[in-house]
Design an enzyme around this catalytic site. Structure first.
Site, short mmCIF file in Angstrom:
data_model
loop_
_atom_site.label_atom_id
_atom_site.label_comp_id
_atom_site.label_asym_id
_atom_site.label_seq_id
_atom_site.Cartn_x
_atom_site.Cartn_y
_atom_site.Cartn_z
CD GLU A 46 116.39 36.92 34.37
OE1 GLU A 46 115.48 36.95 35.21
OE2 GLU A 46 116.30 37.48 33.27
CG ASN B 171 110.80 41.50 25.03
OD1 ASN B 171 110.62 41.32 23.83
ND2 ASN B 171 111.59 42.43 25.50
N1 COA Z 1 104.68 52.43 24.86
C1 COA Z 1 104.84 51.80 23.67
N2 COA Z 1 106.05 51.42 23.20
C2 COA Z 1 107.12 51.74 23.94
C3 COA Z 1 107.02 52.41 25.16
C4 COA Z 1 105.72 52.76 25.61
N3 COA Z 1 105.55 53.39 26.76
N4 COA Z 1 108.25 52.56 25.68
C5 COA Z 1 109.11 52.01 24.81
N5 COA Z 1 108.43 51.52 23.75
C6 COA Z 1 108.98 50.82 22.60
C7 COA Z 1 110.23 51.47 22.05
O1 COA Z 1 109.91 52.54 21.19
C8 COA Z 1 110.86 50.31 21.31
O2 COA Z 1 110.17 50.11 20.11
P1 COA Z 1 110.88 49.59 18.77
O3 COA Z 1 111.31 48.18 19.10
O4 COA Z 1 109.80 49.68 17.74
O5 COA Z 1 112.03 50.52 18.56
C9 COA Z 1 110.55 49.12 22.23
O6 COA Z 1 109.42 49.54 23.02
C10 COA Z 1 111.68 48.72 23.16
O7 COA Z 1 112.12 49.85 23.82
P2 COA Z 1 113.65 50.06 24.20
O8 COA Z 1 113.75 51.45 24.76
O9 COA Z 1 114.53 49.70 23.06
O10 COA Z 1 113.76 49.05 25.37
P3 COA Z 1 114.79 48.03 25.97
O11 COA Z 1 115.59 47.28 24.99
O12 COA Z 1 115.52 48.72 27.05
O13 COA Z 1 113.73 47.00 26.63
C11 COA Z 1 111.80 46.30 27.85
C12 COA Z 1 112.72 47.46 27.46
C13 COA Z 1 110.84 46.78 28.92
C14 COA Z 1 111.00 45.86 26.63
C15 COA Z 1 112.71 45.13 28.35
O14 COA Z 1 113.52 45.59 29.40
C16 COA Z 1 111.88 43.97 28.86
O15 COA Z 1 111.47 43.10 28.10
N6 COA Z 1 111.61 43.95 30.18
C17 COA Z 1 110.80 42.91 30.81
C18 COA Z 1 111.63 41.76 31.29
C19 COA Z 1 112.66 42.17 32.29
O16 COA Z 1 112.59 43.21 32.92
N7 COA Z 1 113.65 41.33 32.41
C20 COA Z 1 114.78 41.58 33.29
C21 COA Z 1 114.74 40.69 34.47
S1 COA Z 1 116.33 40.18 34.97
#
Ligand code: COA
Length: 501
Positions: free
Chosen positions: A291, A381
């Site tokens: 993507e 997100n």
């Molecule tokens: N429960 C609560 N909060 C959690 C958590 C959990 N189990 N695991 C992580 N977090 C929090 C982190 O502490 C962080 O919080 P902050 O923003 O206050 O610091 C936040 O979630 C984001 O975590 P991070 O480790 O920085 O994640 P990331 O930037 O790697 O993103 C997702 C992780 C899941 C949010 C992101 O990958 C996403 O939106 N995925 C869904 C869409 C997707 O997969 N798209 C790709 C398709 S091509």
């Protein structure tokens, strides 16, 4: 006008240049606005800023449909003035997220490949009233040449009553030729998509549009609001190491060709770290069917390890964008941008046999994945394209650190507080602790492997204790749960600030 004639190639269209304010005045309360844009790339900027100013004064709302997340000039500007009644299909903006989670904005979180077909079928609450699309050029016939993303722009232009083109002169004209646009029909008359290699081109290099449909052209020079990548931390490095070892073993076992299969890699720092990690690996002749094209993929091209990458958006850091612009001619041969209904197409993902690699917020002992919600209720997100790829991949991997918030949260829980991907969609989990290959395992076998290989040692005994008590209480049922306790870890966090006992 002279200097714009290379970008607006039709003389009738050259007369249609209007100001951003005039363009914004074409938008009425309650309209469905479909825009270009996917991640902070290729979205309109000047018209949304003018629309936000109008909304601030006149107080009304519109519904905003995009490709995915977009930059601050669109999402944040409209959300800050309370201008969005309903948003779809994906967002990452703090102001938008806050509005959704406080009940001030409705949000429809969709698989990204579903948006265009659903809009075409009329499932999304009406038609596209106005499409606002960023372009680097408009052809003699009125066709629109997109910029750094395609997203849903082609479908929105196809469906809209009125099209506003934001001609961005900060986007190089040399982007022309990078896009491959197809707009599939509706069932039951759907053509076969003849895409059998990641580099295949099956469409045209512009968004088909008629001169009459274009109501106005706004000239802008606002750059994409690209953001720096987070530094690669120790967990991301460890997960990358585990993945590379796992893939090497798959090749050795004869389950994967030596140059792997087309890679799909999700959004965020872990996803980029994984791709960057491949630069130092032994793999070569790699391909990407994904993507978002992030910095790591440019690194792989520079290292001579990536043959071709297909995506729907460029999502570089500010440095990555400059590197891309400076070497556009070289990268152009190795990249294509497609509509997201094609870049994320389930049939193509299955046919190509992609390796799907996405990040989870949490997953549970039986293999269900939560990608979208914090503590069950609050959207982070959205599902993005993770489901498009996860369900249809040849090998589907999910990554997560084993703990979040300095250990106060275990990302492996007895039961997910929200489920986006089921136990049937996932093959492999990877945390910094290790790899759980759950292919072919029963739920109880899966649980032992996930707890043993992926959970943080601090939470491992408690997870095992939950599993054993659940097995006992249910008489060894297929997927044993203690329903009154299954979400108690989340409840404990909400009450005390930690999941720790
Ligand atoms: N429960 C609560 N909060 C959690 C958590 C959990 N189990 N695991 C992580 N977090 C929090 C982190 O502490 C962080 O919080 P902050 O923003 O206050 O610091 C936040 O979630 C984001 O975590 P991070 O480790 O920085 O994640 P990331 O930037 O790697 O993103 C997702 C992780 C899941 C949010 C992101 O990958 C996403 O939106 N995925 C869904 C869409 C997707 O997969 N798209 C790709 C398709 S091509």
């Amino acid at each position: 006008m002279n200097n714009l004639s290379a970008r607006i190639r039709n003389t009738t269209l050259q007369e249609k240049i209007i100001s951003a304010e005039e363009a914004a005045s074409l938008i009425k309360a309650g309209m469905n606005i479909g825009t270009s844009g996917f991640t902070p790339s290729g979205y309109p900027k000047a018209v949304p800023l003018a629309l936000a100013e109008r909304i601030r004064q006149e107080k009304f709302t519109v519904n905003l449909w995009t490709g995915a997340s977009v930059g601050k000039e669109l999402d944040a500007a409209l959300a800050e003035v309370g201008g969005i009644a309903k948003r779809l299909p994906y967002q990452t903006n703090a102001v938008t997220r806050q509005a959704i989670n406080s009940g001030r904005m409705q949000y429809t979180d969709l698989h990204l490949s579903h948006v265009a077909p659903m809009a075409r079928a009329g499932f999304l609450g009406g038609k596209v009233d106005v499409a606002i699309v960023e372009a680097c050029a408009i052809t003699e016939a009125g066709h629109i040449v997109p910029t750094t993303s395609v997203g849903n722009a082609a479908a929105f232009v196809q469906l809209a009553d009125t099209v506003i083109v934001e001609l961005n002169v900060a986007q190089p004209l040399a982007l022309e030729g990078m896009h491959d646009i197809v707009t599939p029909g509706l069932p039951p008359v759907q053509a076969v998509l003849p895409l059998v290699n990641v580099a295949d081109r099956i469409g045209v290099p512009y968004i088909p549009c008629s001169i009459e449909k274009i109501a106005g052209i706004v000239v802008s020079d606002i750059p994409d609001d690209v953001r720096p990548l987070a530094a690669v931390d120790a967990d991301a490095k460890a997960m990358t190491g585990h993945l590379i070892k796992f893939l090497q073993a798959e090749i050795k076992a004869g389950r994967m060709p030596a140059n792997l299969l087309p890679l799909q890699s999700g959004v965020g720092s872990v996803a980029n770290a994984v791709i960057t990690g491949l630069v130092d690996s032994d793999f070569s002749n790699l391909t990407v069917y994904t993507e978002v094209i992030q910095d790591g993929m440019l690194d792989l091209i520079d290292a001579g390890k990536l043959t071709f990458a297909s995506g729907t958006a460029l999502t570089p850091s500010p440095q990555g964008l400059q590197r891309f612009y400076a070497n556009l001619d070289r990268y152009k041969d190795k990249l294509v941008l497609r509509p997201q209904e094609i870049s994320n197409h389930p049939e193509i993902a299955r046919r190509l046999g992609i390796i799907a690699m996405n990040t989870a917020i949490e997953f549970d002992i039986y293999g269900h994945v939560n990608s979208t919600h914090v503590m069950g209720s609050k959207i982070m997100n959205g599902i993005g394209g993770s489901g498009d790829f996860a369900r249809n991949g040849y090998l589907t991997c999910f990554f997560s650190s084993s703990v979040a918030k300095e250990g106060a949260i275990s990302c492996i829980v007895p039961m997910c507080s929200h489920i986006d991907h089921t136990e049937h969609d996932v093959d492999v989990f990877i945390t910094e602790q290790g790899v759980a290959d759950i292919r072919g395992l029963s739920p109880k076998e899966r649980a032992r492997k996930i707890i043993g290989n992926c959970a943080h040692p601090r939470y491992r005994p408690r997870l095992l204790d939950y599993l054993e008590r659940a097995e006992k209480a249910t008489g060894g049922a297929h997927t044993p749960h203690l329903l009154a306790e299954a979400l108690s870890w989340h409840c404990r966090f909400l009450e005390t600030g930690t999941m720790q006992f």
